[in-house]
Motif scaffolding. Structure first.
Motif, mmCIF file in Angstrom:
data_model
loop_
_atom_site.group_PDB
_atom_site.id
_atom_site.type_symbol
_atom_site.label_atom_id
_atom_site.label_comp_id
_atom_site.label_asym_id
_atom_site.label_seq_id
_atom_site.Cartn_x
_atom_site.Cartn_y
_atom_site.Cartn_z
ATOM 1 N N ALA A 57 9.502 2.809 10.333
ATOM 2 C CA ALA A 57 8.958 2.050 9.370
ATOM 3 C C ALA A 57 10.049 0.940 8.944
ATOM 4 O O ALA A 57 9.274 0.138 8.051
ATOM 5 C CB ALA A 57 8.428 2.924 8.148
ATOM 6 N N GLU A 78 0.858 -1.197 -0.172
ATOM 7 C CA GLU A 78 0.043 -0.125 -0.046
ATOM 8 C C GLU A 78 0.855 1.321 0.004
ATOM 9 O O GLU A 78 0.688 2.225 -0.528
ATOM 10 C CB GLU A 78 -0.769 -0.188 1.140
ATOM 11 C CG GLU A 78 -2.206 -1.135 1.207
ATOM 12 C CD GLU A 78 -3.077 -1.117 2.269
ATOM 13 O OE1 GLU A 78 -2.969 -0.167 3.184
ATOM 14 O OE2 GLU A 78 -3.721 -2.138 2.478
ATOM 15 N N ALA A 79 1.981 1.212 0.733
ATOM 16 C CA ALA A 79 2.812 2.491 0.794
ATOM 17 C C ALA A 79 3.427 2.586 -0.619
ATOM 18 O O ALA A 79 3.700 3.928 -0.786
ATOM 19 C CB ALA A 79 3.830 2.240 1.989
#
Length: 289
Positions: free
Chosen positions: A212, A188-189
């Motif tokens: 992250a 998604e990122a």
């Protein structure tokens, strides 16, 4: 040095057995495809057996790394299974990712024969196996795990005794639950960054050094951006593993909504023809901006 029977010479088992041979152990190997076993011995030496039982006859330790519950049951408890030939006091180590149920069953079956048993699934993928840097999570008695550790250190960077029989397999389920969730977030990122028309290399540099950061980001961000997936841990195997986790969750009452969703996303990738692609191919099902 030990007499070791190694059963299953796939992309994981072959390199692991190779490290044992290089460490000086004497190996007898069995593989469902005898040609693969012969090729292995041409490289590392050792002896080829025609059945798991034949491989186990003179072994102090039997190690397996096969495909699934049925494969494991066949090579241990089948008509020509290793348990029929293993001596009392010998050690069985299983590196297959399977259900906790069969791990516990094999522990009981082994104990009834005077055999020590350790369920020891691994993490680190093909590269970890080839480099001898696997992480091993073990279930079984303390003496059995201590004995297994002596040989497993030939291909492992980390060996953790988690608990009783089956605990190694349930810990591997934890591992796969984490990976599935991280890869969906990473997919998604990446697609978000593409939609925002960001420089993907600079985005990686900016976020990979902070909170992250993950193994998946470090090793899969760039290949995902390149739509490169013909390597690594196959989607088909990940679905098997997530299915095991969901089955165990139904038994122990845990709630795994994200895991169930990601499992279905992987089913979409399979429908797109990506069953043998790396698990990072999860990003394929998301529309590229």
């Amino acid at each position: 040095m030990a007499n070791i029977a190694f059963i299953g010479l796939g992309v994981m088992g072959g390199p692991m057995a190779g490290h044992l041979a290089k460490a000086g152990h004497s190996l007898t190997v069995y593989n469902r495809s005898i040609g693969k076993a012969k090729t292995w011995t041409e490289t590392y030496g050792g002896t080829v057996a025609i059945t798991p039982a034949k491989a186990a006859e003179e072994a102090d330790i039997v190690i397996s790394c096969v495909g699934n519950d049925d494969d494991l049951s066949q090579i241990t408890l089948g008509r020509d299974g290793a348990f029929r030939a293993m001596r009392e006091g010998s050690l069985f180590i299983d590196h297959t990712t399977v259900s906790a149920r069969i791990a516990r069953q094999l522990f009981v079956e082994a104990e009834s024969r005077g055999i020590h048993s350790v369920d020891a699934p691994v993490s680190g993928g093909q590269a970890g196996a080839e480099n001898g840097k696997l992480s091993v999570m073990c279930g079984g008695s303390e003496p059995a795990v201590a004995a297994a550790r002596i040989v497993m250190q030939a291909y492992a960077a980390r060996i953790i005794h988690v608990g009783a029989a089956g605990a190694g397999q349930t810990t591997k389920m934890v591992n796969q639950i984490c990976i599935g969730g991280v890869l969906q977030g990473l997919a998604e990122a990446l697609r978000f960054a593409q939609a925002a028309e960001l420089d993907l290399d600079k985005v990686f540099d900016a976020v990979s050094g902070g909170a992250a950061q993950s193994w998946q980001m470090e090793n899969r961000w760039k290949t995902m951006a390149q739509d490169s997936f013909d390597f690594g841990f196959a989607v088909d195997w990940m679905r098997k593993d997530l299915g095991l986790a969901l089955e165990e969750a139904r038994a122990n009452g845990a709630s795994l909504p994200v895991t169930a969703m990601v499992d279905q996303f992987y089913a979409d990738v399979q429908a797109m023809g990506g069953g043998r692609q790396d698990t990072s191919s999860l990003v394929r099902r998301m529309t590229r901006a």
